[in-house]
Scaffold this active site. Structure first.
Site, PDB file in Angstrom:
ATOM      1  N   THR A 172       0.816  -1.210   0.000  1.00 27.30           N
ATOM      2  CA  THR A 172       0.000   0.000   0.000  1.00 27.30           C
ATOM      3  C   THR A 172       0.850   1.260   0.000  1.00 27.30           C
ATOM      4  O   THR A 172       0.476   2.272  -0.618  1.00 27.30           O
ATOM      5  CB  THR A 172      -0.936  -0.003   1.228  1.00 27.30           C
ATOM      6  OG1 THR A 172      -1.795  -1.139   1.139  1.00 27.30           O
ATOM      7  CG2 THR A 172      -1.782   1.258   1.284  1.00 27.30           C
ATOM      8  N   SER A 207       1.106  -7.164  -1.262  1.00 29.99           N
ATOM      9  CA  SER A 207       1.691  -8.230  -0.448  1.00 29.99           C
ATOM     10  C   SER A 207       0.794  -9.451  -0.328  1.00 29.99           C
ATOM     11  O   SER A 207       1.259 -10.515   0.094  1.00 29.99           O
ATOM     12  CB  SER A 207       2.078  -7.715   0.934  1.00 29.99           C
ATOM     13  OG  SER A 207       0.957  -7.445   1.726  1.00 29.99           O
ATOM     14  N   SER A 208      -0.465  -9.349  -0.699  1.00 31.98           N
ATOM     15  CA  SER A 208      -1.299 -10.553  -0.749  1.00 31.98           C
ATOM     16  C   SER A 208      -0.815 -11.513  -1.835  1.00 31.98           C
ATOM     17  O   SER A 208      -1.177 -12.697  -1.826  1.00 31.98           O
ATOM     18  CB  SER A 208      -2.763 -10.181  -0.995  1.00 31.98           C
ATOM     19  OG  SER A 208      -2.902  -9.454  -2.199  1.00 31.98           O
ATOM     20  N   THR A 260       1.153  -4.645   4.065  1.00 34.65           N
ATOM     21  CA  THR A 260       0.818  -5.073   5.415  1.00 34.65           C
ATOM     22  C   THR A 260       0.199  -6.469   5.485  1.00 34.65           C
ATOM     23  O   THR A 260       0.234  -7.098   6.540  1.00 34.65           O
ATOM     24  CB  THR A 260      -0.144  -4.069   6.076  1.00 34.65           C
ATOM     25  OG1 THR A 260      -1.331  -3.970   5.281  1.00 34.65           O
ATOM     26  CG2 THR A 260       0.507  -2.697   6.198  1.00 34.65           C
ATOM     27  N   ASP A 261      -0.365  -6.963   4.393  1.00 40.64           N
ATOM     28  CA  ASP A 261      -1.105  -8.229   4.452  1.00 40.64           C
ATOM     29  C   ASP A 261      -0.226  -9.396   4.893  1.00 40.64           C
ATOM     30  O   ASP A 261      -0.683 -10.266   5.647  1.00 40.64           O
ATOM     31  CB  ASP A 261      -1.724  -8.556   3.092  1.00 40.64           C
ATOM     32  CG  ASP A 261      -2.967  -7.729   2.806  1.00 40.64           C
ATOM     33  OD1 ASP A 261      -3.362  -6.934   3.672  1.00 40.64           O
ATOM     34  OD2 ASP A 261      -3.535  -7.885   1.709  1.00 40.64           O
TER      35      ASP A 261
END
Length: 366
Positions: free
Chosen positions: A20, A61-62, A94-95
């Site tokens: 993000t 990051s997913s 952040t995921d």
């Protein structure tokens, strides 16, 4: 060049991986596409810090894979081969940040810090939290030593081990549900309140030396799956993971580590086939414990599973992956012993040593 109070300029390498903090509007949603230099340009630099940027990859990051994480692990080790580097900051989505941070920490052998940060609001937004988080991460990376891999977010400093994404959208996204924060940062000051305890670090695995995200023809990395128990839960998905070739399975149990007799039997069958099984819990906080039979933790441990202490599913999976990569070609008994060390390793921290419950991390450099 601005210098720190001791007259030394700290050289920090920022490794950009997307997320993000690097995401811009794509017409239907946000996706990572801003370069590390673009992200860095949004944040002021702390006094006495000189920054170099490495654009490693740029993904939400997913979509993070073990190949991405191992390439990052290799890059961290290569960066620290330069003795002139004082620390590393990694910008990350952040995921899956908690997984990457823990993998790096399990292999971190250097006194110099690695600090992961990111953002909850996208790049370039007027109320974006990325610039502040990046500034804080640079401040921490230029200040502390001997703390392993850290997560810096919303003015808080967290140890990699045990820290998870605890809130989906709030700026204060990360927490260790079972332990206090490691410290705080703000007003040009870094205060470390406790010393994290970590198991002895692992050497760089051979797979990290060759891992390339998206490369064709590369040797497959060990498959490690996560299966969650629930009311009406049965062994179907656990058995399916074994059939799919999983070499490690994380069973997310209920309570302090409980399932059913049928699942305990399936765990025993998986272990007999050489599959490593770790048991965590879907409860947010607290340790696992051998209390119940009837498919509870007593029976799961008897079946050959390893309890994860206070680690939750995503980091337990990383411990399994690190074990399999470190013990490639080794015996199942050796792999199980290493997994126990990584999972049962120290998770509690010493109380703060200084009067008033905190000490300046600047002093730790002296």
């Amino acid at each position: 060049m601005k210098r720190t109070h001791d007259g030394e300029t700290r050289r920090i390498v920022v490794i950009s991986t997307g997320g993000t903090i690097a995401s811009r509007w794509q017409g239907t949603g946000y996706a990572a596409d801003a370069s590390g230099s673009d992200v860095l340009a949004t944040a002021p630099l702390p006094e006495g810090v000189a920054v170099e940027v490495v654009d490693l990859f740029n993904v939400n990051s997913s979509r993070m894979t073990a190949a991405h994480q191992l390439a990052l692990l290799r890059t961290v080790h290569e960066t620290f081969a330069d003795p002139g580097v004082d620390g590393i900051v990694i910008t990350h989505g952040t995921d899956t940040l908690e997984e990457t941070a823990f993998l790096l920490d399990l292999h971190h052998t250097d006194a110099r810090p690695v600090v992961l940060t990111g953002a909850q609001r996208p790049f370039g937004t007027g109320d974006g939290d990325g610039p502040g988080n990046l500034y804080d991460a640079l401040q921490v990376a230029s200040t502390v030593r001997d703390l392993g891999v850290l997560v810096v977010f919303d003015g808080r400093v967290h140890a990699a081990r045990g820290t998870v994404k605890y809130r989906t959208l709030a700026a204060d996204a990360f927490s260790d549900p079972t332990a206090e924060r490691l410290g705080r940062v703000g007003f040009s000051r870094v205060d470390i309140e406790r010393q994290p305890e970590r198991p002895a670090p692992l050497p760089l695995p051979a797979a990290a030396r060759t891992a390339e995200p998206g490369a064709t023809g590369a040797a497959p990395l060990p498959r490690v799956d996560i299966v969650t128990h629930h009311s009406d839960g049965d062994p179907f998905l656990l058995n399916a993971a074994v059939a799919a070739g999983a070499r490690g399975i994380v069973l997310v149990a209920t309570g302090a580590g409980n399932a059913t007799p049928e699942i305990a039997a399936a765990v025993a069958d998986a272990v007999a086939r050489g599959v490593l099984v770790a048991v965590t819990t879907r409860v947010p906080s607290g340790p696992l414990a051998e209390i119940y039979t009837g498919g509870g933790a007593v029976d799961l441990v008897a079946a050959g599973a390893v309890l994860t202490g206070t680690l939750r599913a995503a980091q337990a999976r990383i411990a399994l992956l690190a074990t399999l990569l470190s013990e490639e070609g080794g015996t199942c008994a050796r792999a199980t012993a290493l997994l126990r060390r990584l999972l049962d390793g120290p998770v509690r921290a010493e109380p703060a040593l200084a009067t008033g419950g905190s000490r300046s991390a600047v002093a730790a450099r002296a």
